[in-house]
Design a protein around this motif. Structure first.
Motif, PDB file in Angstrom:
ATOM      1  N   VAL A 121      51.506  38.178  33.620  1.00 22.85           N
ATOM      2  CA  VAL A 121      50.835  37.249  32.696  1.00 22.85           C
ATOM      3  C   VAL A 121      50.962  37.660  31.232  1.00 22.85           C
ATOM      4  O   VAL A 121      50.816  36.817  30.342  1.00 22.85           O
ATOM      5  N   TYR A 122      51.238  38.945  30.968  1.00 19.51           N
ATOM      6  CA  TYR A 122      51.184  39.448  29.590  1.00 19.51           C
ATOM      7  C   TYR A 122      52.150  38.712  28.661  1.00 19.51           C
ATOM      8  O   TYR A 122      51.791  38.343  27.540  1.00 19.51           O
ATOM      9  N   LYS A 123      53.386  38.488  29.114  1.00 16.42           N
ATOM     10  CA  LYS A 123      54.383  37.855  28.244  1.00 16.42           C
ATOM     11  C   LYS A 123      54.005  36.426  27.871  1.00 16.42           C
ATOM     12  O   LYS A 123      54.351  35.941  26.790  1.00 16.42           O
ATOM     13  N   TYR A 124      53.267  35.743  28.760  1.00 17.47           N
ATOM     14  CA  TYR A 124      52.892  34.356  28.479  1.00 17.47           C
ATOM     15  C   TYR A 124      51.744  34.261  27.487  1.00 17.47           C
ATOM     16  O   TYR A 124      51.609  33.257  26.785  1.00 17.47           O
ATOM     17  N   THR A 125      50.905  35.287  27.430  1.00 17.84           N
ATOM     18  CA  THR A 125      49.796  35.253  26.472  1.00 17.84           C
ATOM     19  C   THR A 125      50.317  35.277  25.039  1.00 17.84           C
ATOM     20  O   THR A 125      49.733  34.678  24.144  1.00 17.84           O
ATOM     21  N   ASN A 126      51.437  35.963  24.804  1.00 18.40           N
ATOM     22  CA  ASN A 126      52.034  35.986  23.466  1.00 18.40           C
ATOM     23  C   ASN A 126      52.700  34.660  23.123  1.00 18.40           C
ATOM     24  O   ASN A 126      52.583  34.149  22.007  1.00 18.40           O
ATOM     25  N   LYS A 127      53.412  34.084  24.095  1.00 17.46           N
ATOM     26  CA  LYS A 127      54.123  32.832  23.858  1.00 17.46           C
ATOM     27  C   LYS A 127      53.172  31.671  23.589  1.00 17.46           C
ATOM     28  O   LYS A 127      53.475  30.770  22.809  1.00 17.46           O
ATOM     29  N   LEU A 128      52.021  31.678  24.269  1.00 13.83           N
ATOM     30  CA  LEU A 128      51.078  30.564  24.139  1.00 13.83           C
ATOM     31  C   LEU A 128      49.874  30.927  23.275  1.00 13.83           C
ATOM     32  O   LEU A 128      48.798  30.340  23.399  1.00 13.83           O
ATOM     33  N   THR A 138      48.177  29.678  40.118  1.00 14.52           N
ATOM     34  CA  THR A 138      48.935  30.379  41.143  1.00 14.52           C
ATOM     35  C   THR A 138      48.489  29.918  42.529  1.00 14.52           C
ATOM     36  O   THR A 138      47.397  29.359  42.687  1.00 14.52           O
ATOM     37  N   ASN A 139      49.337  30.150  43.527  1.00 12.66           N
ATOM     38  CA  ASN A 139      48.971  29.834  44.908  1.00 12.66           C
ATOM     39  C   ASN A 139      48.528  31.088  45.652  1.00 12.66           C
ATOM     40  O   ASN A 139      48.492  31.123  46.878  1.00 12.66           O
ATOM     41  N   THR A 140      48.180  32.124  44.880  1.00 12.98           N
ATOM     42  CA  THR A 140      47.613  33.343  45.445  1.00 12.98           C
ATOM     43  C   THR A 140      46.396  33.724  44.581  1.00 12.98           C
ATOM     44  O   THR A 140      45.608  32.859  44.232  1.00 12.98           O
ATOM     45  N   TYR A 141      46.243  34.996  44.221  1.00  8.82           N
ATOM     46  CA  TYR A 141      45.096  35.424  43.414  1.00  8.82           C
ATOM     47  C   TYR A 141      45.566  36.335  42.283  1.00  8.82           C
ATOM     48  O   TYR A 141      46.736  36.717  42.220  1.00  8.82           O
ATOM     49  N   PHE A 142      44.645  36.675  41.370  1.00  8.22           N
ATOM     50  CA  PHE A 142      44.945  37.523  40.225  1.00  8.22           C
ATOM     51  C   PHE A 142      44.261  38.887  40.379  1.00  8.22           C
ATOM     52  O   PHE A 142      43.155  38.971  40.918  1.00  8.22           O
ATOM     53  N   THR A 143      44.904  39.941  39.885  1.00  6.23           N
ATOM     54  CA  THR A 143      44.244  41.242  39.829  1.00  6.23           C
ATOM     55  C   THR A 143      43.196  41.203  38.719  1.00  6.23           C
ATOM     56  O   THR A 143      43.216  40.340  37.839  1.00  6.23           O
ATOM     57  N   GLU A 144      42.292  42.154  38.736  1.00  6.71           N
ATOM     58  CA  GLU A 144      41.230  42.201  37.721  1.00  6.71           C
ATOM     59  C   GLU A 144      41.807  42.350  36.320  1.00  6.71           C
ATOM     60  O   GLU A 144      41.322  41.729  35.367  1.00  6.71           O
ATOM     61  N   ASN A 145      42.827  43.185  36.163  1.00 10.04           N
ATOM     62  CA  ASN A 145      43.434  43.389  34.842  1.00 10.04           C
ATOM     63  C   ASN A 145      44.114  42.107  34.337  1.00 10.04           C
ATOM     64  O   ASN A 145      44.051  41.787  33.148  1.00 10.04           O
ATOM     65  N   ALA A 146      44.757  41.377  35.247  1.00  9.68           N
ATOM     66  CA  ALA A 146      45.393  40.110  34.866  1.00  9.68           C
ATOM     67  C   ALA A 146      44.344  39.100  34.410  1.00  9.68           C
ATOM     68  O   ALA A 146      44.544  38.381  33.420  1.00  9.68           O
ATOM     69  N   LYS A 148      41.420  39.778  33.074  1.00  9.47           N
ATOM     70  CA  LYS A 148      40.898  40.208  31.766  1.00  9.47           C
ATOM     71  C   LYS A 148      41.828  39.772  30.636  1.00  9.47           C
ATOM     72  O   LYS A 148      41.376  39.308  29.580  1.00  9.47           O
ATOM     73  N   ILE A 149      43.140  39.926  30.850  1.00  7.08           N
ATOM     74  CA  ILE A 149      44.113  39.542  29.818  1.00  7.08           C
ATOM     75  C   ILE A 149      44.074  38.039  29.582  1.00  7.08           C
ATOM     76  O   ILE A 149      44.070  37.571  28.433  1.00  7.08           O
ATOM     77  N   LEU A 150      44.042  37.261  30.660  1.00  8.66           N
ATOM     78  CA  LEU A 150      44.029  35.810  30.539  1.00  8.66           C
ATOM     79  C   LEU A 150      42.743  35.309  29.884  1.00  8.66           C
ATOM     80  O   LEU A 150      42.763  34.407  29.035  1.00  8.66           O
ATOM     81  N   GLU A 151      41.599  35.882  30.276  1.00  7.52           N
ATOM     82  CA  GLU A 151      40.321  35.474  29.686  1.00  7.52           C
ATOM     83  C   GLU A 151      40.262  35.819  28.201  1.00  7.52           C
ATOM     84  O   GLU A 151      39.743  35.043  27.395  1.00  7.52           O
ATOM     85  N   LYS A 152      40.802  36.972  27.842  1.00  6.34           N
ATOM     86  CA  LYS A 152      40.829  37.400  26.436  1.00  6.34           C
ATOM     87  C   LYS A 152      41.640  36.429  25.595  1.00  6.34           C
ATOM     88  O   LYS A 152      41.353  36.211  24.413  1.00  6.34           O
ATOM     89  N   ASN A 153      42.663  35.815  26.199  1.00  3.99           N
ATOM     90  CA  ASN A 153      43.532  34.880  25.484  1.00  3.99           C
ATOM     91  C   ASN A 153      43.188  33.412  25.766  1.00  3.99           C
ATOM     92  O   ASN A 153      44.006  32.532  25.539  1.00  3.99           O
TER      93      ASN A 153
END
Length: 220
Positions: A121-128, A138-146, A148-153
């Motif tokens: 997910v990190y590379k997409y937070t910069n692009k968007l 996603t059709n699965t789940y996210f790790t806790e760190n992922a 946190k990064i998405l919520e921060k952005n």
């Protein structure tokens, strides 16, 4: 033509344009309604829904695009100005930048190796970074760190569980069609009667209006 005549003609032109627009919108809504009504005939979409956690990136992206299209969202497409989004959708003057990540699980079981990680997910937070209404699906789940990064952005996060809820809101007809097909209650594409599982000369689904309708489909 005097001033009042020109004003009258101008108003009539506006009314004609409004009538054309309304008829166009009504035709589009009627077509969308019919497509939703006939969703059970779209075997590919129904089958993908039933195997949602088995879809790879491209197939999962196509599935999401079709679901939102049936839900009345307009696909804006993606190009060099899309900030790296997989999908750009609009509805009622709102634009959504959507990033999609599909994972095909092994043996129908989702384990931690299938989770979307921070590197995913990190590379997409910069692009968007400079756009609003950002969504990661996603059709699965996210790790806790992922997460946190998405919520921060300021991403809206939709995992497998939330995706089922979203589909229930956007396209409930798909859930009904999938349920009907699982229970052998799929509708015949020829006559719209229910189908049932038959065991003559091998297993297959046949129309309940037989012999008036001879449609059959092989059991997968």
């Amino acid at each position: 033509m005097n001033l009042f005549g020109r004003i009258k003609k101008y108003k009539q032109t506006i009314r004609d344009l409004e009538d054309k627009l309304e008829k166009s919108e009504n035709a589009k809504n009627a077509k969308l309604f019919q497509q939703k009504k006939d969703i059970s005939k779209n075997f590919g979409l129904v089958n993908d829904f039933k195997n949602l956690h088995q879809l790879t990136d491209i197939r999962f992206e196509n599935f999401i695009r079709k679901v939102f299209k049936f839900g009345g969202y307009y696909n804006e497409g993606t190009d060099k100005y899309d900030n790296g989004s997989d999908l750009i959708l609009s509805k009622e003057q709102n634009v959504f930048f959507i990033q999609i990540k599909g994972r095909k699980t092994k043996n129908n079981i989702i384990d931690k190796n299938d989770f979307i990680k921070e590197d995913d997910v990190y590379k997409y937070t910069n692009k968007l970074n400079d756009v609003k209404n950002k969504v990661f699906i996603t059709n699965t789940y996210f790790t806790e760190n992922a997460i946190k990064i998405l919520e921060k952005n300021n991403f809206e996060i939709i995992d497998l569980e939330k995706l089922y809820i979203l589909i229930a809101q956007v396209l409930p007809e798909l859930i009904a069609a999938a349920y009907m097909s699982v229970d052998g209650l799929e509708k015949c594409p020829n006559c719209n009667k229910h189908m049932c599982l038959c065991h003559s000369y091998g297993d297959f689904y046949g129309c309940t209006s037989y012999p008036y309708c001879n449609y059959r489909k092989k059991k997968l």
